[in-house]
Design a protein around this motif. Sequence first.
Motif, short mmCIF file in Angstrom:
data_model
loop_
_atom_site.label_atom_id
_atom_site.label_comp_id
_atom_site.label_asym_id
_atom_site.label_seq_id
_atom_site.Cartn_x
_atom_site.Cartn_y
_atom_site.Cartn_z
N ARG A 290 32.00 47.18 26.31
CA ARG A 290 32.73 48.36 26.79
C ARG A 290 31.88 49.63 26.67
O ARG A 290 31.91 50.50 27.53
CB ARG A 290 34.04 48.53 26.01
N ARG A 293 29.44 49.75 29.55
CA ARG A 293 30.06 50.28 30.77
C ARG A 293 30.16 51.80 30.71
O ARG A 293 29.84 52.51 31.69
CB ARG A 293 31.45 49.67 30.96
N GLU A 308 29.42 52.56 39.76
CA GLU A 308 30.70 51.86 39.69
C GLU A 308 31.55 52.28 40.89
O GLU A 308 32.22 53.31 40.89
CB GLU A 308 31.42 52.17 38.38
N CYS A 316 36.94 46.20 36.75
CA CYS A 316 36.85 46.48 35.31
C CYS A 316 38.21 46.81 34.72
O CYS A 316 38.58 46.33 33.64
CB CYS A 316 35.88 47.63 35.05
N ALA A 326 34.71 44.54 30.54
CA ALA A 326 34.12 44.33 31.86
C ALA A 326 33.20 45.48 32.22
O ALA A 326 33.29 46.58 31.67
CB ALA A 326 35.23 44.19 32.91
N LYS A 327 32.32 45.23 33.22
CA LYS A 327 31.38 46.23 33.68
C LYS A 327 30.74 45.76 34.98
O LYS A 327 30.78 44.57 35.30
CB LYS A 327 30.26 46.46 32.64
N GLY A 337 30.70 42.25 39.49
CA GLY A 337 31.05 42.75 38.17
C GLY A 337 31.33 41.55 37.28
O GLY A 337 31.60 40.45 37.76
N ALA A 339 33.13 40.08 33.38
CA ALA A 339 34.07 40.32 32.28
C ALA A 339 33.88 39.23 31.25
O ALA A 339 33.52 38.09 31.59
CB ALA A 339 35.51 40.34 32.79
#
Length: 376
Positions: A290, A293, A308, A316, A326-327, A337, A339
């Motif tokens: 996290r 991200r 993003e 995300c 997620a990122k 992406g 997760a």
Amino acid sequence: MIETRAPGKLFIAGEYAVVEPGQPAVLIAVDRCITVRLTESEGAGRIHSSEYGQAPVVWRREDDGEQIIVDERPFDYVLSAISTVEELRSGRGASPRYFDLEISSELNDSDGRKFGLGSSAAVTVATIAALDEFYRLGLTLTERFKLAVLATIAISTKASGGDLAASTFGGWIRYSSPDRAALHAHREAHGVVSAMSCSEWAGCSARRVRPPSSLDLLVGWTGSPASTEHLVTRVHTPREPESESSAESTSAPQKARPLVSFAAESHTLVDDLVAAFDADDAEASLTTLRSVRALLRRLSDSTGSLIETEALHDLCEIAETYGAAAKPSGAGGGDCGIALAQTQTEAQTILSGWEAAGIRPLDLGAHREEGEIDEF
């Protein structure tokens, strides 16, 4: 016939920073591959690939047998890989031969759209592996990786080589990059044989990591392609000052400070993530991902680059709603992406949420590890 396969990749952490020499990243080799089939030929060689359309690319040799000539040359990674291995082959005294290559990919959808899984790296690695076997060069995995880097930076020195490392070694890895501009200059001055063992590899490393056993990797594809080179170039090019007065008061070092700070924070977070992986600590892994991200979002704000996208943001947020981390993976701006989810129920809920939002889940796992990683 010789057949070789090389997997695609996903970045887990360290994007953008890894293009700087010595900066680390974490990647995974995925269990979808590019396949190269090599057969010996006479008089000319042909490369069959959907990337070239219906007709193959035809290549021949100069009268001395060393220089490669390509009809209507597309300057791409396959041809650069061939040229690089041929230079090594010549340096080792092996006789030149003709061969055909047939290339097929699992890294695209049924319409030929790329998923953003590092197809250029995978085809480079698979081509070098096929030629290694064809010429019986007896290369180690690390030597194949080095040839792949040299072939790739002949096209773009911005490429970090992380995708090449993942495609070569398989599994999950922590990778840090060499000084590619210095490597390229060394090859230009001294040739491939010398460049394979020169001091410019300092700072380059790869080692295996394994994520916590309780975490599952989920991958979603936005359907929007992204240009990694374009995004990396934009992020690493400071924005112009907004006014004349700000131009007078803003020096080049001040412009570079956000990127310097970003690289330092990224290095710390990659190390934290690797430590959490090594300790089989799922909670620490999620917390760190996290933070990765959040760091990428700050980089996007400070550079004016859209990392993003709206679709990646939705990907995300849906994952976060159900307890996952997620990122965006890689340069962002589209593509995939990722997760990390803790339970099957959590994972299935997230995948259903992605589909409802128009995000395509990709059924991907880790490609097997390909053996020991030697010292660079």
